[in-house]
Every structure is written in structure tokens, then in C-alpha cells.
Scaffold this motif. Structure first.
Motif, short mmCIF file in Angstrom:
data_model
loop_
_atom_site.label_atom_id
_atom_site.label_comp_id
_atom_site.label_asym_id
_atom_site.label_seq_id
_atom_site.Cartn_x
_atom_site.Cartn_y
_atom_site.Cartn_z
N GLY A 191 -4.62 0.47 -12.71
CA GLY A 191 -5.81 1.16 -13.22
C GLY A 191 -5.61 2.66 -13.25
O GLY A 191 -6.01 3.34 -14.21
N SER A 192 -4.98 3.19 -12.20
CA SER A 192 -4.68 4.62 -12.17
C SER A 192 -3.71 5.01 -13.29
O SER A 192 -3.88 6.05 -13.94
CB SER A 192 -4.07 4.99 -10.81
OG SER A 192 -3.69 6.35 -10.77
N ASP A 244 -5.31 -1.70 -8.57
CA ASP A 244 -5.68 -0.31 -8.33
C ASP A 244 -4.61 0.64 -8.87
O ASP A 244 -4.91 1.67 -9.48
CB ASP A 244 -5.88 -0.06 -6.83
CG ASP A 244 -7.17 -0.66 -6.30
OD1 ASP A 244 -8.06 -0.98 -7.12
OD2 ASP A 244 -7.29 -0.80 -5.07
N PHE A 245 -3.35 0.27 -8.62
CA PHE A 245 -2.24 1.10 -9.10
C PHE A 245 -2.21 1.12 -10.62
O PHE A 245 -2.07 2.19 -11.24
CB PHE A 245 -0.92 0.57 -8.54
CG PHE A 245 0.28 1.25 -9.11
CD1 PHE A 245 0.71 2.48 -8.63
CD2 PHE A 245 1.00 0.67 -10.15
CE1 PHE A 245 1.81 3.12 -9.17
CE2 PHE A 245 2.11 1.30 -10.69
CZ PHE A 245 2.52 2.54 -10.19
N SER A 275 0.83 -1.20 0.00
CA SER A 275 0.00 0.00 0.00
C SER A 275 0.87 1.26 0.00
O SER A 275 0.51 2.27 -0.61
CB SER A 275 -0.92 -0.01 1.23
OG SER A 275 -1.81 -1.09 1.17
N THR A 315 0.90 6.23 -6.54
CA THR A 315 0.49 6.66 -7.88
C THR A 315 1.13 7.97 -8.31
O THR A 315 1.09 8.31 -9.49
CB THR A 315 -1.04 6.82 -7.95
OG1 THR A 315 -1.47 7.73 -6.93
CG2 THR A 315 -1.73 5.48 -7.75
N ALA A 345 -5.35 -7.19 -6.18
CA ALA A 345 -6.27 -6.06 -5.96
C ALA A 345 -5.49 -4.77 -5.75
O ALA A 345 -5.82 -3.72 -6.35
CB ALA A 345 -7.17 -6.35 -4.76
N LEU A 346 -4.46 -4.82 -4.92
CA LEU A 346 -3.65 -3.62 -4.66
C LEU A 346 -2.91 -3.17 -5.91
O LEU A 346 -2.90 -1.98 -6.25
CB LEU A 346 -2.66 -3.90 -3.53
CG LEU A 346 -3.26 -4.03 -2.12
CD1 LEU A 346 -2.22 -4.58 -1.15
CD2 LEU A 346 -3.77 -2.68 -1.64
N ILE A 400 -7.00 -5.71 -13.15
CA ILE A 400 -6.76 -6.89 -12.32
C ILE A 400 -6.06 -7.97 -13.13
O ILE A 400 -5.13 -8.62 -12.66
CB ILE A 400 -8.07 -7.43 -11.72
CG1 ILE A 400 -8.71 -6.39 -10.78
CG2 ILE A 400 -7.82 -8.73 -10.97
CD1 ILE A 400 -7.87 -6.06 -9.56
#
Length: 212
Positions: free
Chosen positions: A150-151, A147-148, A83, A88, A143-144, A164
Motif C-alpha cells: 500500500g505504501s 501495508d508495505f 516487520s 518502506t 496484512a504485513l 491486501i
């Protein structure tokens, strides 16, 4: 004035309970990794820790719940590290390089290799342990990382795709070399050079595949 990040002081009873729980988890992890899931019993763990089986049941309602807690305990610190690492606002390639390196160091550690072998060996008979492991280890990492990624896709740094799935592609690429050799016993320990080569190879293929 009390500092915002100051940790609450635990009472003696709560501190003893946490210590007891940690002791149970340490014994359970050693038993799962040494004897396997099926051969590990709540009675044996209670006997090793000291105390009655009823006391153990006060902490964990079943062997499945105990296994879940062991996996949680083994992976929670790494999830927190990810995390923080997957920032990002940082440079994409530098961050991905740091991820690949830390991920490989984690999954090639002796305990991680032993846990992977255990799950692969017994998940066919005990599918619940496979679900527990996936949700808390590969699934949580995907998942973590997703998210990165995807950004990064939204900012045009990577081509648009399922983040994912892209995360699973990158972690799979990381584990094609040293990790795979450790799992099947062709290597006994990783070296920094091997892990660096694996990280570089994974990065090269991934960035070519997901270039904008």
C-alpha cells in the motif's frame, strides 16, 4: 542508568512458568503434527509433559486455545522478521525479492509443510483450527505485506489496487511451484535453486501485473 532495551529480570516463579509453558507447546506441536488435531488430547499432552490435566488447563483453557498458542509460537518470530524486512525506505524490487525468498524458505520448511497438511486434512471437521491458522499465518503475512505494498502504491511505485489482494497474489505466486510439490509429496525437500527460481518467477509476474 538502565538501558532502554534492557530486558526485565524474571523471578524464579515466572521463569519456571515460562519454561513449563514452552515445554507444553513443544509436546503439543509434536502431537498435533504427528497424530493430527482430532487425535491429540489434553490428557495425553499432560501425561507426556508430566503433571495433572488440571495443571495443563491452568495454562490453556481448551485444545483450541492450545493449538492457537502452538501456531503463534511457530509464527511469531517470522512475523517479527517480516516487520523488519519490509522496509518502506528501501528499494522496492530488492525488498520484494528478499520477501519472496524468506517467505518460500519459511513455508517450505518441514514443520510448515506438516502444519499445512494438518490444517488441510482436518479443517473441514474442525473449522476453528482453520480460522486460527489463517489469522496467525497467511492472514498475518498478507496484512504485513499489504501495508508495505500500500505504501508503494501511494508513492507511485506500483499501480493503485487493493493492497491486501495484491499481497495474496504475490504469496500465491510464490507457492505455485516447490511448495505445492512438497505438499502433495512429489518432492521431499526443497533446494536453493528451486526456491530461487520460484521467487524470480513470482516477482516477474507480480511486477508486470502491478506496474504503475
Amino acid at each position: 542508568m538502565k538501558q532502554a532495551d534492557e530486558k526485565p529480570v524474571l523471578g524464579r516463579r515466572e521463569a519456571r512458568r515460562i519454561d513449563r509453558r514452552d515445554a507444553i507447546l513443544a509436546v503439543a506441536q509434536a502431537s498435533f503434527l504427528e497424530h493430527g488435531y482430532s487425535a491429540t488430547t489434553m490428557s495425553a499432552i499432560a501425561a507426556t509433559v508430566g503433571g495433572s490435566k488440571a495443571t495443563l488447563w491452568n495454562y490453556f483453557s481448551s485444545k483450541e486455545a492450545l493449538f492457537a498458542a502452538v501456531v503463534d509460537h511457530a509464527t511469531s518470530a517470522y512475523r517479527a522478521q517480516l516487520s523488519y524486512l519490509l522496509d518502506t525506505s528501501g528499494d522496492l524490487q530488492t525488498t520484494l525479492q528478499s520477501f519472496c525468498t524468506s517467505f518460500l524458505e519459511k513455508v517450505t520448511s518441514p514443520d510448515a509443510i506438516a502444519l499445512h497438511r494438518l490444517v488441510h486434512a482436518e479443517a473441514g471437521r474442525f473449522p476453528e483450527m482453520g480460522e486460527i491458522f489463517y489469522d496467525r499465518a497467511p492472514g498475518a503475512t498478507s496484512a504485513l505485506l499489504g501495508d508495505f505494498l500500500g505504501s508503494a502504491m501511494e508513492r507511485g511505485l506500483l499501480r493503485s489496487a487493493d493492497p491486501i489482494r495484491a499481497a495474496k497474489v504475490l504469496t500465491s505466486l510464490c507457492t505455485l511451484g516447490t511448495h505445492q510439490q512438497l505438499l502433495i509429496g512429489r518432492l521431499t525437500a526443497p533446494t536453493a535453486e528451486l526456491l530461487a527460481a520460484d521467487a524470480d518467477a513470482a516477482m516477474d509476474v507480480f511486477l508486470r501485473a502491478y506496474a504503475p
